[in-house]
Design a protein around this motif. Structure first.
Motif, PDB file in Angstrom:
ATOM      1  N   TYR A 217      -4.171  49.487  91.874  1.00  0.00           N
ATOM      2  CA  TYR A 217      -4.308  49.558  90.548  1.00  0.00           C
ATOM      3  C   TYR A 217      -4.060  49.393  89.032  1.00  0.00           C
ATOM      4  O   TYR A 217      -4.978  48.406  88.029  1.00  0.00           O
TER       5      TYR A 217
ATOM      6  N   HIS B 103      -5.654  47.481  86.673  1.00  0.00           N
ATOM      7  CA  HIS B 103      -5.917  47.617  85.736  1.00  0.00           C
ATOM      8  C   HIS B 103      -5.398  47.114  83.867  1.00  0.00           C
ATOM      9  O   HIS B 103      -6.279  47.158  83.539  1.00  0.00           O
TER      10      HIS B 103
ATOM     11  N   GLU C  48     -13.624  48.434  91.719  1.00  0.00           N
ATOM     12  CA  GLU C  48     -14.088  49.641  91.387  1.00  0.00           C
ATOM     13  C   GLU C  48     -13.428  49.767  89.759  1.00  0.00           C
ATOM     14  O   GLU C  48     -14.719  49.993  89.508  1.00  0.00           O
ATOM     15  N   LEU C  49     -12.807  48.766  89.020  1.00  0.00           N
ATOM     16  CA  LEU C  49     -12.739  49.112  88.174  1.00  0.00           C
ATOM     17  C   LEU C  49     -13.503  48.358  87.074  1.00  0.00           C
ATOM     18  O   LEU C  49     -13.970  48.613  85.981  1.00  0.00           O
TER      19      LEU C  49
ATOM     20  N   LEU D 139     -16.773  50.235  86.767  1.00  0.00           N
ATOM     21  CA  LEU D 139     -16.916  51.266  85.834  1.00  0.00           C
ATOM     22  C   LEU D 139     -16.308  50.927  84.295  1.00  0.00           C
ATOM     23  O   LEU D 139     -16.471  51.792  83.599  1.00  0.00           O
TER      24      LEU D 139
ATOM     25  N   ALA E  21      -4.426  56.890  83.083  1.00  0.00           N
ATOM     26  CA  ALA E  21      -5.774  56.431  83.263  1.00  0.00           C
ATOM     27  C   ALA E  21      -6.632  56.518  85.058  1.00  0.00           C
ATOM     28  O   ALA E  21      -7.266  56.897  84.649  1.00  0.00           O
ATOM     29  N   LEU E  22      -5.568  56.028  85.493  1.00  0.00           N
ATOM     30  CA  LEU E  22      -5.840  55.574  87.020  1.00  0.00           C
ATOM     31  C   LEU E  22      -6.354  56.903  87.458  1.00  0.00           C
ATOM     32  O   LEU E  22      -6.715  56.794  88.483  1.00  0.00           O
TER      33      LEU E  22
ATOM     34  N   TYR F 265      -9.129  58.504  86.772  1.00  0.00           N
ATOM     35  CA  TYR F 265     -10.053  58.164  87.753  1.00  0.00           C
ATOM     36  C   TYR F 265     -10.054  59.177  88.947  1.00  0.00           C
ATOM     37  O   TYR F 265     -11.634  59.110  89.405  1.00  0.00           O
TER      38      TYR F 265
ATOM     39  N   GLU G 269     -11.366  62.309  89.058  1.00  0.00           N
ATOM     40  CA  GLU G 269     -12.891  62.162  89.365  1.00  0.00           C
ATOM     41  C   GLU G 269     -13.439  62.012  89.971  1.00  0.00           C
ATOM     42  O   GLU G 269     -14.874  61.709  90.133  1.00  0.00           O
TER      43      GLU G 269
ATOM     44  N   LYS H 136     -13.353  58.712  90.885  1.00  0.00           N
ATOM     45  CA  LYS H 136     -14.060  57.127  90.437  1.00  0.00           C
ATOM     46  C   LYS H 136     -13.488  56.214  91.089  1.00  0.00           C
ATOM     47  O   LYS H 136     -13.827  55.304  90.962  1.00  0.00           O
ATOM     48  N   VAL H 137     -12.282  56.041  91.648  1.00  0.00           N
ATOM     49  CA  VAL H 137     -11.630  54.791  92.673  1.00  0.00           C
ATOM     50  C   VAL H 137     -11.103  55.461  93.753  1.00  0.00           C
ATOM     51  O   VAL H 137     -10.788  56.816  93.659  1.00  0.00           O
TER      52      VAL H 137
END
Length: 336
Positions: free
Chosen positions: A124, A128, A158-159, A162, A293-294, A297, A300, A302-303
């Motif tokens: 990740y 990123h 995934e990113l 987003l 930041a990761l 995510y 939440e 999201k990843v």
């Protein structure tokens, strides 16, 4: 403690489990009892003698772990004994115990397994850093990623979702269904004319190419770039086609690596960048904001790291061979 050791260069079967002294805790660090450790392609290259950053043999590699804090060094207030954590390691991660500075340790997301935690940092952060920091991807742009069904490839998927990117992925056709689940447009990476297929689909070219293969692949990726396109090189897996090293073939491929000169880049209005995450591990000002930041995510939902398979540490040779055979979809791990 036990460690996975590379005693000499060779095929996966050279890997050994050896006993080593427990690492000492120093101020500002924590000692972690490792439950899962990530395997990356660089580990395979190190075993073959093709990774120049690897420690002197015999050595234990491994850039990422997840486990439980066993001991907190003097002055440590961030973590407590028993905390479930993820950590980045500059080698030595494939061990029952590791000591890591507090700055390299962060909480394991509550809903994740140790295996998912160990599958998180390298892929990740690589994805990123390439998309956000290096390529400065903008919503609506197109991204072509090689080995799209691997750990980094799925993190890019995934990113990319987003960030509002259109992601194209290269991998074997047997893995295309999984890519579609992630919203990726698949192309057959084993077709020697894959670049023609991408060109037909994207006649203007693609904005960003993420390539860990090297050699001719970099050359084709550069030609596929749209105006103001960016090629990001982050590995050279093409040097290790199989589990054993063929030094003549390696040298031939290195000689054929493309050279990108500044005059040509200006004329073409294209950019070429390189990423080696291992050389950024200690660059806190670069890495810390991306880690945060990761983690946001992750909290939440999201990843979510995709774990393909976890091998007991004693079966490290089988894990290496499994990756060499390109059988994985997602991350391969070792467990202790």
């Amino acid at each position: 403690m036990k460690q996975v050791v590379i005693p000499r260069h060779g095929p996966p079967e050279v890997l050994e489990i050896r006993e080593a002294p427990d690492p000492a805790v120093v101020p500002g660090s924590v000692r972690i009892r490792v439950r899962a450790a990530g395997i990356n392609f660089s580990d395979l290259l190190a075993r073959q003698g093709l990774y120049p950053d690897a420690p002197k043999l015999p050595c234990t590699v491994g850039y990422e772990v997840a486990g439980v804090v066993e001991t907190v060094g003097a002055g440590g207030t961030t973590f407590r004994t028993g905390d479930r954590v993820v950590a980045t390691t500059k080698f030595g991660g494939q061990s029952e115990l590791v000591v890591a500075p507090v700055a390299s340790v962060f909480p394991l997301p509550a809903t994740w397994t140790f295996e998912q935690g160990a599958a998180f940092p390298v892929v990740y952060l690589t994805a990123h850093h390439m998309l956000v920091r290096v390529a400065a991807a903008r919503r609506g742009e197109t991204v072509l990623v090689h080995a799209a069904a691997g750990g980094v490839g799925l993190a890019v998927a995934e990113l990319g979702r987003l960030l509002g990117l259109r992601v194209l992925g290269l991998c074997s056709s047997t893995k295309h269904a999984v890519l579609r689940e992630y919203g990726v447009e698949p192309f057959d990476g084993r077709d020697p004319r894959w670049f023609d297929a991408v060109r037909r689909a994207m006649p203007r070219g693609v904005d960003i190419v993420l390539d860990a293969v090297g050699g001719d692949s970099w050359r084709h990726g550069y030609r596929l770039l749209a105006p103001a396109g960016r090629l990001v090189c982050y590995g050279a897996s093409g040097l290790a086609e199989g589990p054993t090293r063929n030094i003549l073939k390696v040298l031939w491929r290195v000689v054929r690596f493309p050279r990108f000169g500044p005059i040509g880049l200006m004329k073409d209005n294209r950019s070429v960048a390189g990423v080696n995450l291992g050389h950024l591990w200690n660059e806190e000002t670069v890495m810390a904001p991306q880690v945060q930041a990761l983690l946001a995510y992750a909290r939440e939902g999201k990843v979510t790291p995709r774990v393909d398979r976890a091998f007991p540490a004693a079966d490290a040779a089988a894990a290496h061979r499994y990756i060499h055979e390109r059988r994985n979809i997602g991350k391969v791990l070792l467990t202790f």
